[in-house]
Design a protein around this motif. Structure first.
Motif, short mmCIF file in Angstrom:
data_model
loop_
_atom_site.label_atom_id
_atom_site.label_comp_id
_atom_site.label_asym_id
_atom_site.label_seq_id
_atom_site.Cartn_x
_atom_site.Cartn_y
_atom_site.Cartn_z
N GLU A 1 0.80 -1.22 0.00
CA GLU A 1 0.00 0.00 0.00
C GLU A 1 0.84 1.28 0.00
OE1 GLU A 1 -3.17 0.05 -0.45
OE2 GLU A 1 -3.38 -2.13 -0.35
N LYS A 2 2.12 1.19 -0.43
CA LYS A 2 2.98 2.35 -0.51
C LYS A 2 2.98 2.93 -1.92
CE LYS A 2 6.24 1.04 3.15
NZ LYS A 2 7.66 0.76 3.49
N LEU A 3 3.14 4.26 -2.01
CA LEU A 3 3.23 4.93 -3.30
C LEU A 3 4.68 4.93 -3.73
CD1 LEU A 3 1.44 6.41 -5.37
CD2 LEU A 3 2.08 8.55 -4.22
N ASP A 4 5.00 4.15 -4.76
CA ASP A 4 6.39 3.99 -5.19
C ASP A 4 6.38 3.61 -6.66
OD1 ASP A 4 9.12 3.81 -5.16
OD2 ASP A 4 9.22 2.63 -3.32
N ASN A 5 7.54 3.14 -7.17
CA ASN A 5 7.64 2.75 -8.57
C ASN A 5 7.68 1.23 -8.74
OD1 ASN A 5 10.13 2.36 -7.45
ND2 ASN A 5 11.29 3.28 -9.16
N HIS A 6 7.14 0.45 -7.74
CA HIS A 6 7.04 -0.99 -7.88
C HIS A 6 5.59 -1.42 -7.72
CE1 HIS A 6 7.26 -0.54 -3.47
NE2 HIS A 6 6.52 -1.66 -3.46
N ASN A 7 5.30 -2.66 -8.09
CA ASN A 7 3.95 -3.19 -7.98
C ASN A 7 3.93 -4.38 -7.03
OD1 ASN A 7 5.16 -5.18 -9.49
ND2 ASN A 7 4.16 -4.55 -11.42
N LYS A 8 2.77 -5.08 -6.96
CA LYS A 8 2.60 -6.22 -6.05
C LYS A 8 3.55 -7.35 -6.37
CE LYS A 8 -0.87 -9.54 -4.48
NZ LYS A 8 -2.29 -10.00 -4.62
#
Length: 244
Positions: free
Chosen positions: A229-236
Motif C-alpha cells: 500500500e505504498k506509493l512507489d515505482n514498484h507493484n505487487k
C-alpha cells in the motif's frame, strides 16, 4: 649634422638660450654657437642663423635637427635654403605620448605606441621601415585600430574592404535565387540509378534491455503497490515487503 635648440633660462631676467651643437671626429658633441635672447621667435632665430651661416661652410650639405619650434621652422629655410631639416626623436616621442594620452588609451598601450615609433625611426632603410610597419599592422588589435582611426578624424569606411560594404552585400542578391525542384529527391548526374539506403545494422550481443535508462532529472511515474500500500515505482509482483 647640427643640433639646434632653444632653452628657457631660469633666473632674474627669464631669457632664452639659443644654441647649436655638432658632432666632432670622436662622435662626441661640442658647442658650436650660442646666443641669449629675450624670446624664441622668428626674428631672433633668423638673426641667430644668419650669424651661424657666417661660420660654417656654405658649400657643405648641412642637416639640422630641432624640436619643430614655429619661429625656427620659418627662419631656417630663409638662412639655409638648401639644408635638410629633421626633427628630434625625443620631442617627437613626447608629442606622440601627449597625443595618445587619455581618450580610452591605457598606459601600456601608450608606451607600446611610443616604443614602436622609436623602432620605426631607427630603421636604417625604407624597406626595413615598411617591413616593421607591415608586421605591426598585421598584429594590431581591431579595437585599437578603430580607436586610432577615430582619433585621426578619418572615416573608418576608408579602411574597410569593398566586399564588406552594404553595396557589395546588395549586389550578391541582385540575381534571382531559384528554389530546389523537390525536397524528397534532388536531381543530379546518374540520379535515376542511385538510391540512398539506410546504414547497415548489427544486433548487439546479450539480451535486449526492456527497462529504459532514464535521463537525469526525468520524472518517474509513481504507482501504489497493492501489497504494501505504498506509493512507489514498484507493484505487487515486484514488492519486497514482508507481511507480518
Amino acid at each position: 649634422m647640427l643640433f639646434i635648440d632653444g632653452t628657457f633660462l631660469k633666473g632674474r631676467f627669464k631669457c632664452i638660450l639659443l644654441s647649436t651643437t655638432a658632432k666632432n671626429g670622436n662622435q662626441g658633441l661640442h658647442l658650436l654657437a650660442y646666443a641669449v635672447v629675450d624670446s624664441e621667435n622668428y626674428d631672433n632665430w633668423l638673426w641667430f642663423l644668419e650669424h651661424l651661416r657666417s661660420i660654417v661652410q656654405s658649400t657643405r650639405e648641412l642637416t639640422f635637427v630641432s624640436d619643430q619650434n614655429v619661429g625656427l621652422m620659418e627662419a631656417l629655410p630663409k638662412a639655409f635654403p638648401t639644408s635638410n631639416h629633421f626633427f628630434c626623436l625625443q620631442h617627437l616621442k613626447g608629442n606622440l605620448r601627449d597625443k595618445v594620452s587619455g581618450g580610452g588609451f591605457s598606459n601600456n598601450y601608450r608606451e607600446r605606441m611610443v616604443w614602436l615609433f622609436q623602432e620605426y625611426a631607427h630603421s636604417p632603410t625604407i624597406a626595413l621601415f615598411n617591413q616593421k610597419l607591415e608586421w605591426q599592422l598585421n598584429g594590431f588589435p581591431c579595437v585599437h585600430a578603430v580607436a586610432a582611426i577615430n582619433r585621426s578624424g578619418r572615416c573608418i569606411d576608408e579602411f574597410v574592404d569593398y566586399y564588406f560594404h552594404v553595396a557589395a552585400f546588395g549586389k550578391s542578391y541582385e540575381e534571382a535565387i531559384h528554389p530546389i525542384p523537390t525536397s524528397t529527391r534532388l536531381e543530379y548526374e546518374n540520379s535515376a540509378n542511385f538510391d540512398i539506403l539506410p546504414p547497415p545494422t548489427k544486433r548487439q550481443p546479450g539480451r535486449p534491455k526492456k527497462r529504459q535508462i532514464r535521463s537525469r532529472g526525468e520524472q518517474v511515474r509513481m504507482i501504489r503497490c497493492r501489497k504494501c500500500e505504498k506509493l512507489d515505482n514498484h507493484n505487487k509482483k515486484s514488492c519486497k515487503e514482508t507481511l507480518a
